[in-house]
Design a protein around this motif. Structure first.
Motif, PDB file in Angstrom:
ATOM      1  N   ASP A 168     135.955 -72.111  85.468  1.00  0.00           N
ATOM      2  CA  ASP A 168     135.867 -71.503  84.130  1.00  0.00           C
ATOM      3  C   ASP A 168     136.484 -72.371  83.027  1.00  0.00           C
ATOM      4  N   VAL A 169     136.622 -73.662  83.270  1.00  0.00           N
ATOM      5  CA  VAL A 169     137.103 -74.576  82.235  1.00  0.00           C
ATOM      6  C   VAL A 169     136.010 -75.603  81.973  1.00  0.00           C
ATOM      7  N   SER A 170     135.601 -75.739  80.717  1.00  0.00           N
ATOM      8  CA  SER A 170     134.520 -76.673  80.412  1.00  0.00           C
ATOM      9  C   SER A 170     134.612 -77.160  78.979  1.00  0.00           C
ATOM     10  N   LEU A 171     133.806 -78.175  78.686  1.00  0.00           N
ATOM     11  CA  LEU A 171     133.644 -78.699  77.330  1.00  0.00           C
ATOM     12  C   LEU A 171     132.332 -78.237  76.711  1.00  0.00           C
ATOM     13  N   ALA A 172     131.552 -77.472  77.456  1.00  0.00           N
ATOM     14  CA  ALA A 172     130.204 -77.099  77.029  1.00  0.00           C
ATOM     15  C   ALA A 172     130.233 -76.152  75.841  1.00  0.00           C
ATOM     16  N   ARG A 173     129.206 -76.264  75.020  1.00  0.00           N
ATOM     17  CA  ARG A 173     129.063 -75.358  73.886  1.00  0.00           C
ATOM     18  C   ARG A 173     128.434 -74.034  74.292  1.00  0.00           C
ATOM     19  N   TYR A 174     127.947 -73.957  75.528  1.00  0.00           N
ATOM     20  CA  TYR A 174     127.320 -72.730  76.024  1.00  0.00           C
ATOM     21  C   TYR A 174     128.018 -72.275  77.304  1.00  0.00           C
ATOM     22  N   ARG A 175     128.091 -70.968  77.503  1.00  0.00           N
ATOM     23  CA  ARG A 175     128.517 -70.417  78.776  1.00  0.00           C
ATOM     24  C   ARG A 175     127.279 -69.916  79.514  1.00  0.00           C
ATOM     25  N   VAL A 176     127.291 -70.013  80.821  1.00  0.00           N
ATOM     26  CA  VAL A 176     126.105 -69.728  81.628  1.00  0.00           C
ATOM     27  C   VAL A 176     126.275 -68.430  82.399  1.00  0.00           C
ATOM     28  N   GLY A 177     125.226 -67.634  82.414  1.00  0.00           N
ATOM     29  CA  GLY A 177     125.186 -66.422  83.222  1.00  0.00           C
ATOM     30  C   GLY A 177     123.790 -66.244  83.781  1.00  0.00           C
ATOM     31  N   GLY A 178     123.518 -65.066  84.316  1.00  0.00           N
ATOM     32  CA  GLY A 178     122.191 -64.775  84.838  1.00  0.00           C
ATOM     33  C   GLY A 178     122.080 -65.040  86.321  1.00  0.00           C
ATOM     34  N   THR A 179     120.840 -65.201  86.773  1.00  0.00           N
ATOM     35  CA  THR A 179     120.538 -65.389  88.184  1.00  0.00           C
ATOM     36  C   THR A 179     119.870 -66.744  88.396  1.00  0.00           C
ATOM     37  N   ALA A 180     119.595 -67.072  89.657  1.00  0.00           N
ATOM     38  CA  ALA A 180     118.912 -68.335  89.959  1.00  0.00           C
ATOM     39  C   ALA A 180     117.525 -68.356  89.342  1.00  0.00           C
ATOM     40  N   GLU A 181     116.890 -67.190  89.236  1.00  0.00           N
ATOM     41  CA  GLU A 181     115.541 -67.109  88.668  1.00  0.00           C
ATOM     42  C   GLU A 181     115.557 -67.128  87.146  1.00  0.00           C
ATOM     43  N   ARG A 182     116.688 -66.714  86.535  1.00  0.00           N
ATOM     44  CA  ARG A 182     116.754 -66.679  85.061  1.00  0.00           C
ATOM     45  C   ARG A 182     118.188 -66.939  84.619  1.00  0.00           C
ATOM     46  N   ARG A 183     118.416 -68.170  84.175  1.00  0.00           N
ATOM     47  CA  ARG A 183     119.727 -68.538  83.664  1.00  0.00           C
ATOM     48  C   ARG A 183     119.791 -68.232  82.173  1.00  0.00           C
ATOM     49  N   VAL A 184     120.913 -67.674  81.722  1.00  0.00           N
ATOM     50  CA  VAL A 184     121.100 -67.327  80.315  1.00  0.00           C
ATOM     51  C   VAL A 184     122.294 -68.096  79.779  1.00  0.00           C
ATOM     52  N   LEU A 185     122.044 -68.874  78.721  1.00  0.00           N
ATOM     53  CA  LEU A 185     123.083 -69.682  78.090  1.00  0.00           C
ATOM     54  C   LEU A 185     123.439 -69.058  76.753  1.00  0.00           C
ATOM     55  N   GLN A 186     124.696 -68.680  76.583  1.00  0.00           N
ATOM     56  CA  GLN A 186     125.163 -68.052  75.347  1.00  0.00           C
ATOM     57  C   GLN A 186     126.064 -69.034  74.624  1.00  0.00           C
ATOM     58  N   ARG A 187     125.731 -69.329  73.365  1.00  0.00           N
ATOM     59  CA  ARG A 187     126.552 -70.278  72.630  1.00  0.00           C
ATOM     60  C   ARG A 187     127.926 -69.683  72.341  1.00  0.00           C
ATOM     61  N   LYS A 188     128.971 -70.494  72.515  1.00  0.00           N
ATOM     62  CA  LYS A 188     130.337 -70.006  72.341  1.00  0.00           C
ATOM     63  C   LYS A 188     130.715 -69.881  70.871  1.00  0.00           C
ATOM     64  N   SER A 189     130.256 -70.819  70.046  1.00  0.00           N
ATOM     65  CA  SER A 189     130.619 -70.820  68.641  1.00  0.00           C
ATOM     66  C   SER A 189     129.717 -69.894  67.839  1.00  0.00           C
ATOM     67  N   MET A 190     130.256 -69.290  66.812  1.00  0.00           N
ATOM     68  CA  MET A 190     129.440 -68.446  65.938  1.00  0.00           C
ATOM     69  C   MET A 190     128.493 -69.288  65.086  1.00  0.00           C
ATOM     70  N   ALA A 191     128.893 -70.538  64.793  1.00  0.00           N
ATOM     71  CA  ALA A 191     128.090 -71.395  63.919  1.00  0.00           C
ATOM     72  C   ALA A 191     127.277 -72.396  64.733  1.00  0.00           C
ATOM     73  N   ALA A 192     126.023 -72.578  64.324  1.00  0.00           N
ATOM     74  CA  ALA A 192     125.161 -73.553  64.989  1.00  0.00           C
ATOM     75  C   ALA A 192     125.586 -74.969  64.623  1.00  0.00           C
ATOM     76  N   SER A 193     125.219 -75.929  65.470  1.00  0.00           N
ATOM     77  CA  SER A 193     125.491 -77.338  65.206  1.00  0.00           C
ATOM     78  C   SER A 193     124.280 -78.135  65.670  1.00  0.00           C
ATOM     79  N   PRO A 194     124.158 -79.416  65.286  1.00  0.00           N
ATOM     80  CA  PRO A 194     122.989 -80.204  65.712  1.00  0.00           C
ATOM     81  C   PRO A 194     122.798 -80.255  67.216  1.00  0.00           C
ATOM     82  N   ALA A 195     123.891 -80.191  67.979  1.00  0.00           N
ATOM     83  CA  ALA A 195     123.791 -80.258  69.437  1.00  0.00           C
ATOM     84  C   ALA A 195     123.797 -78.890  70.095  1.00  0.00           C
TER      85      ALA A 195
END
Length: 493
Positions: A168-195
């Motif tokens: 549970d420690v990362s540098l990623a801008r997204y956290r990952v959830g879901g299942t093997a068939e459907r992964r869901v990436l939720q952005r951690k920051s409220m503000a969007a960025s180019p990356a």
């Protein structure tokens, strides 16, 4: 008042900026290294270097870099960044991440040419022998076996992303959830960025092409990716041309041959099989500009117009190739009256079967009868690992236009093929100065083709259905399309 462009996001002031991006990948969710897994990894395994919308290398966790020591060392300066637990990213974290990649025997380290990578990934040396060091807190040094103009491309690979060994420690801008068939990436920051533009990215894997096309047409998915050639024909017949994007890949579509056992262990038979195919007719039948004929282990754009050596069968005309193929097969005891019978492992998909039928027609003219057995990608990999096959479809490609990386697939110990002389030549080519490497690699490829490890046919592609409301999509060779850099806007008619 909420803008239409953000209609997929909630209108609450607490809603993250940016819409949802819905992606479907046609394939098998059980395939451990499939396209869906790569798309997710690109978003959650940030590296020192990244790729932009056009597939070009840009700054990632490293804000700048420079080559020193005549190109044998790369110095990278880290930008200020924090792990999700609040700790500051420092150079020794990079060293630890690269050493973990070495311990798990990741081939990308070898492709990048980092000092000690071959010994470390082969378990002949500890990971501490890898040429990665931390001179000061925010500076990383990578030492190379030889100068490589392609190094930055390999550093952008998710396999060399900076992933912590702490849960549970990362540098990623997204956290990952879901299942093997459907992964869901939720952005951690409220503000969007180019990356990290979309607020949420869902990546679903489905074997049902027709259902995916129908969902795309209803606007339920913004992107539909084909993980290989399968499905391209049906997609072309089902959607308007402007919705379909086809990117060329750095690789070769063809049939891997079992060079260690069975009838195709005979190099003469493999040469005969390679000679007898009318690749021009095959490529023309595909009707896609990105698909071109390929009669070697390198795609034409990487082969660089190398001059073929005297005696190379690729210098022969079509009629002479067929005649020579018949002669070689007859020498092994196979003729039109007593044909050689081979079985091809075929992935699901009408396109693969259509290609196999055309190849079978060509081979029947020289005394070879081809039968096909349809298998999943997972089952195919198991059969290849056991060596229980004659021929098997491969669409393998590399993300970087690296001829050496494509040829390294055929080194002794990597599969059902071994050519020690070619291995020695390849090692010498990889150590040579960059300016003189191309002709040496062409010579390696020519030597391998005297006893070909595969029957090359055409260049592979990746197809994608792109919704009219997706902005930032840039077609490119190598099919690099980081999902986090795309924008979902108003659906255009």
């Amino acid at each position: 008042m909420c803008l239409l462009a953000l209609a997929a996001a909630a209108c609450s002031p607490d809603a993250p900026e940016g819409a949802k991006l819905s992606v479907v990948v046609i394939g098998d969710s059980e395939q451990p290294e499939g396209l869906a897994q790569r798309l997710v990894a690109e978003a959650v395994q940030p590296g020192l270097v990244a790729r932009d919308e056009a597939g070009q290398t840009v700054a990632g966790l490293a804000s700048s870099w420079r080559f020193v020591d005549d190109g044998r060392s790369l110095i990278l300066r880290l930008r200020p960044a924090q792990w999700s637990n609040g700790e500051t990213l420092v150079a020794r974290d990079v060293v630890a991440a690269f050493r973990r990649a070495g311990s798990r025997r990741d081939p990308v380290l070898v492709m990048a040419g980092i000092v000690g990578s071959e010994a470390v990934t082969a378990k002949r040396a500890p990971a501490s022998k890898l040429g990665v060091s931390a001179p000061i807190a925010r500076v990383v040094e990578l030492r190379l076996e030889s100068p490589s103009p392609l190094l930055l491309g390999w550093l952008a690979e998710p396999a060399l992303g900076l992933v912590s060994d702490k849960a549970d420690v990362s540098l990623a801008r997204y956290r990952v959830g879901g299942t093997a068939e459907r992964r869901v990436l939720q952005r951690k920051s409220m503000a969007a960025s180019p990356a990290a533009r979309p607020a949420q990215i869902s990546v679903a894997t489905s074997p049902d092409l027709r259902a995916a096309i129908a969902g795309f047409m209803r606007g339920e998915a913004n992107l539909v990716f084909g993980d290989g050639l399968a499905g391209l024909g049906e997609v072309r017949a089902s959607v308007r041309p402007e919705m379909l994007q086809v990117d060329p890949l750095w690789g070769i579509y063809g049939y891997v041959a079992n060079g260690l056992r069975g009838p195709v262990a005979d190099p003469a038979i493999r040469r005969a099989l390679a000679m007898a195919v009318d690749r021009g007719r095959l490529a023309a039948a595909m009707g896609i500009g990105a698909i071109v004929a390929a009669d070697g282990l390198l795609p034409p754009l990487l082969a660089g117009g190398a001059v073929l050596e005297e005696g190379d069968w690729r210098r022969l005309g079509a009629a002479a190739r067929v005649a020579e193929a018949r002669r070689l097969l007859a020498g092994a005891g196979w003729t039109l009256d007593q044909p050689l019978r081979l079985v091809l492992l075929l992935p699901p998909g009408r396109e693969h079967r259509s290609i196999a039928e055309r190849v079978a027609d060509d081979w029947a003219q020289v005394g070879v009868l081809l039968a096909v057995t349809e298998v999943s990608a997972v089952e195919r990999d198991k059969l290849l690992a056991r060596g229980d096959f004659d021929l098997a479809v491969t669409e393998a490609s590399v993300p970087v236009p690296d001829s050496a990386a494509l040829l390294m697939r055929w080194r002794c110990g990597a599969g059902a093929y071994c050519n020690p002389e070619a291995d020695t030549m390849l090692a010498a080519a990889r150590r040579a100065p960059a300016a003189g490497r191309a002709p040496m690699l062409a010579a390696v490829e020519a030597r391998m083709m005297t006893a070909p490890p595969m029957i090359p046919l055409i260049t592979p592609v990746q197809w994608t259905l792109v919704g009219r409301n997706v902005d930032g999509w840039v077609p490119n060779a190598g099919a690099s399309h980081p999902l986090a850099r795309l924008t979902v806007g108003v659906r255009r008619r």
